[in-house]
Design an enzyme around this catalytic site. Structure first.
Site, mmCIF file in Angstrom:
data_model
loop_
_atom_site.group_PDB
_atom_site.id
_atom_site.type_symbol
_atom_site.label_atom_id
_atom_site.label_comp_id
_atom_site.label_asym_id
_atom_site.label_seq_id
_atom_site.Cartn_x
_atom_site.Cartn_y
_atom_site.Cartn_z
ATOM 1 N N LYS A 199 -4.677 -2.076 10.993
ATOM 2 C CA LYS A 199 -5.610 -3.212 10.990
ATOM 3 C C LYS A 199 -4.817 -4.515 10.954
ATOM 4 O O LYS A 199 -5.071 -5.427 11.714
ATOM 5 C CB LYS A 199 -6.529 -3.084 9.771
ATOM 6 C CG LYS A 199 -7.579 -4.157 9.651
ATOM 7 C CD LYS A 199 -8.534 -3.824 8.506
ATOM 8 C CE LYS A 199 -9.474 -4.989 8.232
ATOM 9 N NZ LYS A 199 -10.414 -4.700 7.151
ATOM 10 N N GLU B 29 5.113 0.861 6.316
ATOM 11 C CA GLU B 29 5.298 2.250 6.767
ATOM 12 C C GLU B 29 5.012 2.370 8.265
ATOM 13 O O GLU B 29 5.777 2.959 9.021
ATOM 14 C CB GLU B 29 4.350 3.186 5.997
ATOM 15 C CG GLU B 29 4.681 3.366 4.535
ATOM 16 C CD GLU B 29 3.999 2.335 3.635
ATOM 17 O OE1 GLU B 29 3.626 1.230 4.127
ATOM 18 O OE2 GLU B 29 3.864 2.622 2.433
ATOM 19 N N GLY C 173 -10.430 -0.429 5.821
ATOM 20 C CA GLY C 173 -9.573 0.649 6.310
ATOM 21 C C GLY C 173 -10.162 2.026 6.083
ATOM 22 O O GLY C 173 -10.201 2.870 6.985
ATOM 23 N N ARG C 174 -10.647 2.272 4.864
ATOM 24 C CA ARG C 174 -11.150 3.615 4.554
ATOM 25 C C ARG C 174 -12.540 3.872 5.122
ATOM 26 O O ARG C 174 -13.098 4.955 4.927
ATOM 27 C CB ARG C 174 -11.121 3.840 3.043
ATOM 28 C CG ARG C 174 -11.860 2.796 2.238
ATOM 29 C CD ARG C 174 -11.481 2.874 0.763
ATOM 30 N NE ARG C 174 -12.061 1.815 -0.046
ATOM 31 C CZ ARG C 174 -11.531 0.600 -0.191
ATOM 32 N NH1 ARG C 174 -10.423 0.286 0.458
ATOM 33 N NH2 ARG C 174 -12.100 -0.299 -0.959
ATOM 34 N N GLU D 252 -10.259 4.708 -3.876
ATOM 35 C CA GLU D 252 -9.855 3.342 -3.546
ATOM 36 C C GLU D 252 -11.072 2.411 -3.628
ATOM 37 O O GLU D 252 -10.946 1.227 -3.911
ATOM 38 C CB GLU D 252 -9.220 3.285 -2.150
ATOM 39 C CG GLU D 252 -8.377 2.039 -1.937
ATOM 40 C CD GLU D 252 -7.511 2.110 -0.690
ATOM 41 O OE1 GLU D 252 -6.311 1.845 -0.788
ATOM 42 O OE2 GLU D 252 -8.030 2.431 0.390
ATOM 43 N N HIS E 86 -8.608 31.283 -5.984
ATOM 44 C CA HIS E 86 -7.483 32.082 -6.473
ATOM 45 C C HIS E 86 -6.457 31.224 -7.182
ATOM 46 O O HIS E 86 -5.325 31.651 -7.382
ATOM 47 C CB HIS E 86 -6.852 32.852 -5.309
ATOM 48 C CG HIS E 86 -7.822 33.801 -4.691
ATOM 49 N ND1 HIS E 86 -7.899 35.134 -5.040
ATOM 50 C CD2 HIS E 86 -8.814 33.589 -3.796
ATOM 51 C CE1 HIS E 86 -8.884 35.700 -4.359
ATOM 52 N NE2 HIS E 86 -9.457 34.780 -3.596
ATOM 53 N N LYS F 239 3.238 -2.695 -3.238
ATOM 54 C CA LYS F 239 3.770 -3.114 -1.931
ATOM 55 C C LYS F 239 4.723 -4.291 -2.109
ATOM 56 O O LYS F 239 5.795 -4.340 -1.516
ATOM 57 C CB LYS F 239 2.634 -3.553 -0.997
ATOM 58 C CG LYS F 239 1.853 -2.440 -0.357
ATOM 59 C CD LYS F 239 0.910 -3.046 0.678
ATOM 60 C CE LYS F 239 -0.085 -2.059 1.200
ATOM 61 N NZ LYS F 239 -1.030 -2.659 2.130
#
Ligand code: G6Q
Length: 556
Positions: free
Chosen positions: A223, A229, A284-285, A370, A401, A521
């Site tokens: 965005k 990263e 973003g999410r 978030e 399990h 950040k």
């Protein structure tokens, strides 16, 4: 044709949602009700109310939701609905759908619902019809996706694209990877899809080691187009392509961008004709159905992507219009509040019984945590009640399990969302019925347990009985639906988006900012040059961080 939606102006500052929820009489009524349910027992509740299942189940756009195995009664749901009304949930929903700046700390509208509004509708915000803009981008994405799928888009050397690598992180990664994994049975199997997110070089190296650069297309999703990263991975991808194909010109055929930052895209060297935009009102999410979903569209094709959007939109319309007592996302969100604030539950497990949803819990972790991991109210005051629960999970039956033991017999209550399907895209012998038998068995075992008498009746020696007792009264929602498809995935994601919204509205928090990720950040940006420096750097962090940096430098 759907008519344009009438949107009323709502002044958020005047809504009841700004009153601390715990001071509301509706909250205190729930406190009292919770005390009255101290001795609540699901076996008794079912025995005393033969219509319990019917009264506590809902069917919404093909999602059957059984809420009867909750530590709640129809009266509980009624009280939660009253709380939602008092907190102004209806007004908050109207404010979101009308484009008000309900993301107050970033002063932005929150309009992911506009991403899936049909072409025939319109929504004018600040003088712009955002639905028309959305469809302009969707059309461009469709043409591009078709050109890759039909091999008319070729790489620098004229070879067709066979590999698509999405580079992005957080909201620019989790949605695309989750959707690809969920829908790969309807994807173009001649194309290979990879997803690179971590700045750890291993992620890029392992994702590309067996790919031919001449046949590989990178979609750089960011965005902001500044994320450390993503930009680091994008630069490595560029070097990988340019060194293999021997020319900077290759970038134009092997890179496209998804971003709101045209200048950043151009500066990186990607032609903005090959950029797909979105808007600051898409968080973003909440962006997997925007251009961030370009890899999804290339994988499944524009028509199936339209089905995905239709699934989202169907739940949006339900959320926008249904009374709260019949509103599934609202009820799921209110039950999350019920457990978080009135039972002290810290986590919610999401357990999908379909391998295609293997990344769905990870996707929901970002969406929920978030969004609602917040400690201040919309007005900036410290919240007086607990907010977002920890969401986690794994696809069934694998979890049975391993960690289910704690859910059955641990000392903490973990409300569970089971998601299961009547059909599978991969019928194989009796696999699917066995899978489904397990999910029904788990929700029953959690709810009703196994008493000491029942255990003893098996012939278990008295000394061993306590360890085998299952107390029951472990709550769960079961969502039973048809089959994993683009439409169905859209409905499931929208269900959780609006559940998150509901929780945020009750707590009076901003579910759409994420300031908590910023500090880390900023610190990383200060530390990185200190790790890279030739000479011993001056360190001015805390003693522990200084020591770790010195040790790292001496070891690397
Ligand atoms: C999501 C968050 C965050 C964001 C990433 C990537 O809501 O804001 O996960 O999506 O940090 O950001 P960019 O898309 O700007 O690279």
């Amino acid at each position: 044709m759907e008519a344009p939606i009438e949107r009323e102006e709502t002044d958020v500052s005047d809504t009841p949602g700004t009153i601390p929820p715990a001071s509301l009489p509706e909250w205190r009524a729930l406190d009292d009700h919770r005390v009255a349910l101290d001795a609540f027992d699901l076996r008794t509740a079912f025995a005393e109310d033969p219509s319990r299942v019917e009264r506590m189940s809902l069917d919404v756009v093909g999602l059957h939701a059984d809420l009867s195995k909750h530590l709640a009664t129809p009266e509980t749901l009624g009280l939660l609905v009253e709380l939602a009304e008092a907190c102004g949930l209806r007004e908050r929903i109207a404010a979101m759908f009308s484009g008000e700046h309900i993301n107050v700390t970033e002063d932005r509208a929150v309009l992911h619902v506009a991403l899936r509004m049909p072409r025939s509708t319109s929504l004018t915000v600040d003088g712009v019809d955002v639905v028309a803009e959305v469809h302009r981008v969707l059309d461009r994405m469709g043409a591009f996706a078709d050109s890759v799928r039909s091999a008319s888009w070729v790489g620098h050397t004229g070879r067709p694209i066979r590999n698509v690598v999405n580079i992005g992180i957080g909201g620019s990664d989790l949605g695309p990877v989750m959707a690809y994994r969920a829908l790969r049975h309807v994807s173009d199997r001649d194309l290979t899809f990879r997803f690179v997110s971590n700045v750890d070089g291993t992620d890029f190296v392992e994702a590309t080691r067996d790919l031919d650069p001449a046949e590989t297309l990178f979609i750089i999703c960011s965005k902001t187009f500044t994320t450390l990263e993503t930009m680091t991975n994008a630069r490595s991808a560029r070097e990988w392509v340019v060194s293999a194909l021997g020319s900077e010109d290759a970038v134009g055929r092997h890179f496209v961008a998804v971003s709101t930052n045209a200048a950043g895209v151009a500066e990186f060297g990607i032609d903005t004709d090959n950029m797909f935009g979105f808007w600051d009102w898409v968080g973003g999410r909440y962006s997997m159905d925007s251009a961030i979903g370009l890899s999804t569209m290339v994988a499944i094709g524009p028509e199936a992507f339209a089905d995905l959007l239709a699934g989202f939109h169907a739940v949006d319309e339900h959320f926008r219009t249904a009374p709260i007592r019949e509103n599934l996302p609202a009820l799921i969100g209110l039950l999350a509040v019920w457990y978080r604030n009135f039972w002290g539950c810290q986590t919610i497990a999401v357990l999908p019984y379909d391998q295609y949803l293997e990344r769905f819990p990870a996707y929901l972790q970002q969406l929920t945590m978030e969004s609602n991991g917040k400690h201040v109210t919309l007005e900036g005051a410290h919240v007086e009640v607990d907010t977002g629960a920890i969401y986690w999970g794994e696809p069934g039956t694998n979890g049975q399990h391993s960690f289910y033991q704690l859910i059955h017999q641990g000392t903490t209550i973990v409300p569970v969302d089971f998601i299961c399907f009547a059909r599978t895209p991969n019928p194989l012998g009796d696999h699917h019925d066995l899978l489904s038998a397990n999910v029904f068995a788990q929700s029953a075992a959690l709810a009703f347990g196994r008493s000491a008498e029942e255990v003893a009746a098996d012939g278990t020696p008295a000394a061993r009985v306590p360890a085998k007792v299952m107390e029951g009264n472990r709550p769960s929602t079961t969502i039973l639906t048809d089959e994993v498809s683009p439409f169905r995935l859209g409905t499931l994601v929208a269900l959780y988006e609006h559940s998150v919204f509901t929780q945020g509205a009750i707590w009076g928090i901003d579910s759409f900012d994420q300031w908590g990720v910023e500090l880390g950040k900023q610190l990383a940006a200060r530390i990185a040059p200190q790790l890279l420096a030739e000479d011993e750097p001056e360190l001015d962090h805390d003693p522990s961080t200084n020591d770790l940096i010195r040790r790292y430098r001496s070891m690397s």
